[in-house]
Write a protein that holds these residues in place. Sequence first.
Motif, PDB file in Angstrom:
ATOM      1  N   LEU A 181     -12.964 -32.691 -30.673  1.00 43.28           N
ATOM      2  CA  LEU A 181     -13.609 -32.076 -31.828  1.00 43.28           C
ATOM      3  C   LEU A 181     -14.873 -31.379 -31.352  1.00 43.28           C
ATOM      4  O   LEU A 181     -15.785 -32.018 -30.826  1.00 43.28           O
ATOM      5  CB  LEU A 181     -13.945 -33.139 -32.884  1.00 43.28           C
ATOM      6  CG  LEU A 181     -14.698 -32.663 -34.122  1.00 43.28           C
ATOM      7  CD1 LEU A 181     -13.924 -31.579 -34.855  1.00 43.28           C
ATOM      8  CD2 LEU A 181     -15.000 -33.843 -35.054  1.00 43.28           C
ATOM      9  N   LEU A 182     -14.893 -30.076 -31.522  1.00 44.46           N
ATOM     10  CA  LEU A 182     -15.996 -29.243 -31.066  1.00 44.46           C
ATOM     11  C   LEU A 182     -16.948 -29.001 -32.232  1.00 44.46           C
ATOM     12  O   LEU A 182     -16.580 -28.362 -33.227  1.00 44.46           O
ATOM     13  CB  LEU A 182     -15.446 -27.909 -30.536  1.00 44.46           C
ATOM     14  CG  LEU A 182     -16.398 -26.929 -29.876  1.00 44.46           C
ATOM     15  CD1 LEU A 182     -17.005 -27.526 -28.615  1.00 44.46           C
ATOM     16  CD2 LEU A 182     -15.658 -25.634 -29.539  1.00 44.46           C
ATOM     17  N   LEU A 183     -18.160 -29.547 -32.114  1.00 46.64           N
ATOM     18  CA  LEU A 183     -19.154 -29.347 -33.167  1.00 46.64           C
ATOM     19  C   LEU A 183     -19.781 -27.962 -33.038  1.00 46.64           C
ATOM     20  O   LEU A 183     -19.930 -27.433 -31.932  1.00 46.64           O
ATOM     21  CB  LEU A 183     -20.246 -30.414 -33.070  1.00 46.64           C
ATOM     22  CG  LEU A 183     -19.800 -31.867 -33.240  1.00 46.64           C
ATOM     23  CD1 LEU A 183     -20.996 -32.796 -33.097  1.00 46.64           C
ATOM     24  CD2 LEU A 183     -19.108 -32.086 -34.571  1.00 46.64           C
ATOM     25  N   PRO A 184     -20.157 -27.348 -34.150  1.00 46.69           N
ATOM     26  CA  PRO A 184     -20.745 -26.003 -34.075  1.00 46.69           C
ATOM     27  C   PRO A 184     -22.074 -25.995 -33.349  1.00 46.69           C
ATOM     28  O   PRO A 184     -22.807 -26.984 -33.348  1.00 46.69           O
ATOM     29  CB  PRO A 184     -20.910 -25.624 -35.555  1.00 46.69           C
ATOM     30  CG  PRO A 184     -20.927 -26.917 -36.294  1.00 46.69           C
ATOM     31  CD  PRO A 184     -20.057 -27.854 -35.525  1.00 46.69           C
ATOM     32  N   LYS A 185     -22.369 -24.865 -32.719  1.00 48.36           N
ATOM     33  CA  LYS A 185     -23.637 -24.717 -32.011  1.00 48.36           C
ATOM     34  C   LYS A 185     -24.802 -24.898 -32.980  1.00 48.36           C
ATOM     35  O   LYS A 185     -24.868 -24.275 -34.029  1.00 48.36           O
ATOM     36  CB  LYS A 185     -23.743 -23.325 -31.384  1.00 48.36           C
ATOM     37  CG  LYS A 185     -22.906 -23.117 -30.147  1.00 48.36           C
ATOM     38  CD  LYS A 185     -23.144 -21.724 -29.576  1.00 48.36           C
ATOM     39  CE  LYS A 185     -22.320 -21.483 -28.323  1.00 48.36           C
ATOM     40  NZ  LYS A 185     -22.536 -20.124 -27.774  1.00 48.36           N
ATOM     41  N   THR A 186     -25.698 -25.781 -32.600  1.00 48.96           N
ATOM     42  CA  THR A 186     -26.933 -25.972 -33.362  1.00 48.96           C
ATOM     43  C   THR A 186     -28.061 -26.241 -32.389  1.00 48.96           C
ATOM     44  O   THR A 186     -27.843 -26.742 -31.289  1.00 48.96           O
ATOM     45  CB  THR A 186     -26.825 -27.174 -34.342  1.00 48.96           C
ATOM     46  OG1 THR A 186     -26.373 -28.324 -33.616  1.00 48.96           O
ATOM     47  CG2 THR A 186     -25.880 -26.885 -35.486  1.00 48.96           C
ATOM     48  N   GLU A 187     -29.257 -25.916 -32.799  1.00 50.07           N
ATOM     49  CA  GLU A 187     -30.418 -26.256 -31.992  1.00 50.07           C
ATOM     50  C   GLU A 187     -30.548 -27.777 -31.915  1.00 50.07           C
ATOM     51  O   GLU A 187     -30.254 -28.486 -32.884  1.00 50.07           O
ATOM     52  CB  GLU A 187     -31.682 -25.656 -32.607  1.00 50.07           C
ATOM     53  CG  GLU A 187     -31.740 -24.144 -32.594  1.00 50.07           C
ATOM     54  CD  GLU A 187     -31.780 -23.573 -31.184  1.00 50.07           C
ATOM     55  OE1 GLU A 187     -32.370 -24.234 -30.294  1.00 50.07           O
ATOM     56  OE2 GLU A 187     -31.220 -22.486 -30.976  1.00 50.07           O
ATOM     57  N   LYS A 188     -30.973 -28.273 -30.763  1.00 53.97           N
ATOM     58  CA  LYS A 188     -31.094 -29.719 -30.584  1.00 53.97           C
ATOM     59  C   LYS A 188     -31.963 -30.353 -31.674  1.00 53.97           C
ATOM     60  O   LYS A 188     -31.659 -31.438 -32.182  1.00 53.97           O
ATOM     61  CB  LYS A 188     -31.661 -30.032 -29.201  1.00 53.97           C
ATOM     62  CG  LYS A 188     -31.802 -31.520 -28.919  1.00 53.97           C
ATOM     63  CD  LYS A 188     -32.310 -31.777 -27.521  1.00 53.97           C
ATOM     64  CE  LYS A 188     -31.230 -31.557 -26.488  1.00 53.97           C
ATOM     65  NZ  LYS A 188     -30.154 -32.577 -26.576  1.00 53.97           N
ATOM     66  N   ASN A 189     -33.024 -29.681 -32.055  1.00 56.74           N
ATOM     67  CA  ASN A 189     -33.924 -30.244 -33.055  1.00 56.74           C
ATOM     68  C   ASN A 189     -33.271 -30.382 -34.429  1.00 56.74           C
ATOM     69  O   ASN A 189     -33.770 -31.115 -35.285  1.00 56.74           O
ATOM     70  CB  ASN A 189     -35.194 -29.410 -33.173  1.00 56.74           C
ATOM     71  CG  ASN A 189     -36.195 -29.718 -32.081  1.00 56.74           C
ATOM     72  OD1 ASN A 189     -36.055 -30.695 -31.354  1.00 56.74           O
ATOM     73  ND2 ASN A 189     -37.208 -28.877 -31.953  1.00 56.74           N
ATOM     74  N   ASP A 190     -32.176 -29.667 -34.652  1.00 58.54           N
ATOM     75  CA  ASP A 190     -31.498 -29.727 -35.947  1.00 58.54           C
ATOM     76  C   ASP A 190     -30.346 -30.733 -35.949  1.00 58.54           C
ATOM     77  O   ASP A 190     -29.764 -30.990 -37.002  1.00 58.54           O
ATOM     78  CB  ASP A 190     -30.965 -28.348 -36.328  1.00 58.54           C
ATOM     79  CG  ASP A 190     -32.082 -27.342 -36.574  1.00 58.54           C
ATOM     80  OD1 ASP A 190     -33.159 -27.758 -37.036  1.00 58.54           O
ATOM     81  OD2 ASP A 190     -31.874 -26.140 -36.289  1.00 58.54           O
ATOM     82  N   ARG A 191     -30.003 -31.280 -34.798  1.00 63.91           N
ATOM     83  CA  ARG A 191     -28.879 -32.220 -34.738  1.00 63.91           C
ATOM     84  C   ARG A 191     -29.316 -33.574 -35.268  1.00 63.91           C
ATOM     85  O   ARG A 191     -30.361 -34.092 -34.894  1.00 63.91           O
ATOM     86  CB  ARG A 191     -28.370 -32.340 -33.290  1.00 63.91           C
ATOM     87  CG  ARG A 191     -27.850 -31.019 -32.738  1.00 63.91           C
ATOM     88  CD  ARG A 191     -27.428 -31.130 -31.286  1.00 63.91           C
ATOM     89  NE  ARG A 191     -27.310 -29.801 -30.689  1.00 63.91           N
ATOM     90  CZ  ARG A 191     -27.112 -29.575 -29.403  1.00 63.91           C
ATOM     91  NH1 ARG A 191     -26.989 -30.606 -28.560  1.00 63.91           N
ATOM     92  NH2 ARG A 191     -27.032 -28.334 -28.949  1.00 63.91           N
ATOM     93  N   THR A 192     -28.483 -34.134 -36.127  1.00 63.82           N
ATOM     94  CA  THR A 192     -28.866 -35.356 -36.831  1.00 63.82           C
ATOM     95  C   THR A 192     -28.339 -36.621 -36.178  1.00 63.82           C
ATOM     96  O   THR A 192     -28.735 -37.719 -36.548  1.00 63.82           O
ATOM     97  CB  THR A 192     -28.334 -35.317 -38.270  1.00 63.82           C
ATOM     98  OG1 THR A 192     -26.894 -35.298 -38.246  1.00 63.82           O
ATOM     99  CG2 THR A 192     -28.843 -34.095 -39.012  1.00 63.82           C
ATOM    100  N   HIS A 193     -27.410 -36.495 -35.205  1.00 60.53           N
ATOM    101  CA  HIS A 193     -26.748 -37.667 -34.667  1.00 60.53           C
ATOM    102  C   HIS A 193     -27.510 -38.256 -33.477  1.00 60.53           C
ATOM    103  O   HIS A 193     -28.197 -37.543 -32.747  1.00 60.53           O
ATOM    104  CB  HIS A 193     -25.303 -37.371 -34.282  1.00 60.53           C
ATOM    105  CG  HIS A 193     -25.127 -36.184 -33.380  1.00 60.53           C
ATOM    106  ND1 HIS A 193     -25.541 -34.910 -33.707  1.00 60.53           N
ATOM    107  CD2 HIS A 193     -24.560 -36.079 -32.148  1.00 60.53           C
ATOM    108  CE1 HIS A 193     -25.252 -34.086 -32.713  1.00 60.53           C
ATOM    109  NE2 HIS A 193     -24.676 -34.761 -31.754  1.00 60.53           N
ATOM    110  N   LEU A 194     -27.357 -39.549 -33.290  1.00 64.89           N
ATOM    111  CA  LEU A 194     -28.138 -40.293 -32.291  1.00 64.89           C
ATOM    112  C   LEU A 194     -28.052 -39.714 -30.878  1.00 64.89           C
ATOM    113  O   LEU A 194     -29.091 -39.569 -30.221  1.00 64.89           O
ATOM    114  CB  LEU A 194     -27.722 -41.766 -32.289  1.00 64.89           C
ATOM    115  CG  LEU A 194     -28.483 -42.702 -31.339  1.00 64.89           C
ATOM    116  CD1 LEU A 194     -28.534 -44.106 -31.925  1.00 64.89           C
ATOM    117  CD2 LEU A 194     -27.858 -42.759 -29.942  1.00 64.89           C
ATOM    118  N   PRO A 195     -26.860 -39.401 -30.349  1.00 68.02           N
ATOM    119  CA  PRO A 195     -26.824 -38.965 -28.943  1.00 68.02           C
ATOM    120  C   PRO A 195     -27.581 -37.675 -28.668  1.00 68.02           C
ATOM    121  O   PRO A 195     -27.818 -37.340 -27.507  1.00 68.02           O
ATOM    122  CB  PRO A 195     -25.326 -38.820 -28.657  1.00 68.02           C
ATOM    123  CG  PRO A 195     -24.672 -38.725 -29.973  1.00 68.02           C
ATOM    124  CD  PRO A 195     -25.516 -39.518 -30.920  1.00 68.02           C
ATOM    125  N   SER A 196     -28.012 -36.965 -29.722  1.00 66.78           N
ATOM    126  CA  SER A 196     -28.765 -35.730 -29.496  1.00 66.78           C
ATOM    127  C   SER A 196     -30.150 -35.978 -28.923  1.00 66.78           C
ATOM    128  O   SER A 196     -30.849 -35.029 -28.570  1.00 66.78           O
ATOM    129  CB  SER A 196     -28.877 -34.933 -30.807  1.00 66.78           C
ATOM    130  OG  SER A 196     -29.651 -35.624 -31.773  1.00 66.78           O
TER     131      SER A 196
END
Length: 369
Positions: A181-196
């Motif tokens: 499952l390929l998640l859409p490109k987002t800036e790291k600061n906008d990623r909500t999930h823990l591994p970010s």
Amino acid sequence: SGGTHGNEYTGIWCIKAIEKQRELFNANAEATNAPDTKVINVFKEYPSLSIDTLLANPKAYMANRRFIDTDMNREFSIKKLQHTTETCSEENDASCDSSQTSLPYESMRAKEIESMFGTPKTGSTGGDDANSDIVIDLHTTTANMGITLIFTEGDALMSAAAAYALHKCKTEYGYENVHILLLPKTEKNDRTHLPSVGKHDFTIEVGPTPQGVIRHDIVEQTEAALHSLLEFLHLSNVELENKTTGATVLDRLRSAFPNGVPCYQSAPAVGAKELHGKIQWPTLDDNPNFPAAMVHKSLQDRDYQPLRTGDPLFVGLDGAVIPYDGSYGDEVLLMFVNEGGYYYSSSGTGIGVAVLSRYDFETGNNVEA
């Protein structure tokens, strides 16, 4: 990491098993082995890697609950990490209770976890100097997702790792129900999930399994995916150290995936509060976590299968069948069908919508399917 959701016991089992492997490795001891079982000690098999574990949500783990106050895997965006009780109230965030005098437990725990990873998102470099190269988060689902490997588009290292794990899980471990499952490109600061919080983020999601239950077969599938991923990283390290000039692990992937790596992508969100495409079910007025319509039996356990306009989708309390209205297109693919975690409003209720695609494992970018 395991236990981001405290009642997903498989990931917690796996990180505790890794700590037992560390104990045996340091004592120069071997695990007691059944004759037909090969137990992998990650510290022995992948010596080039420095591996640590994290029990992400210890309070929810002890309570056998998904979370205490709110879904922690929605708490790692820069906006959430900078929350205070004042800004929480001002922004009317759904994860904040205005009657509380402190932030939700998971919000505070997210801040603690972020601070563990070196220069955090809230620092001047936005997490680019995090002291963990890769954070792998282990999850389970009640949906029939098989082994699903998840990373963000544009991450070349994780895209190659996912391709390697997909191929190994299918050809060597013999699992058929394996997907990316390929998640859409987002800036790291906008990623909500823990591994970010790491330089690279990766999630392994395996199901179906009930919440708060440890199933041997699901643990084995999770470990197969994890070991495949770690093997790729170790082999890549060895090749760099030895300055390999012959066939490389990437050459093997070029042979296995000459036309790109098959994957699924989350459909774009259409609702204002959605992170990704999701067909939301209605909920009761007195309880936003209880569906007012249940998933139709024809869809149960049919993850990654098509749904067409007019097909049965939900069944209401009055027994009436509610058809799919075509809001995401005449034909869509479903994922996380009847996922137990998505009964919580803070996680986002409903059924995920996916589209079939391909990506280039050398760039991590989507290509024409």
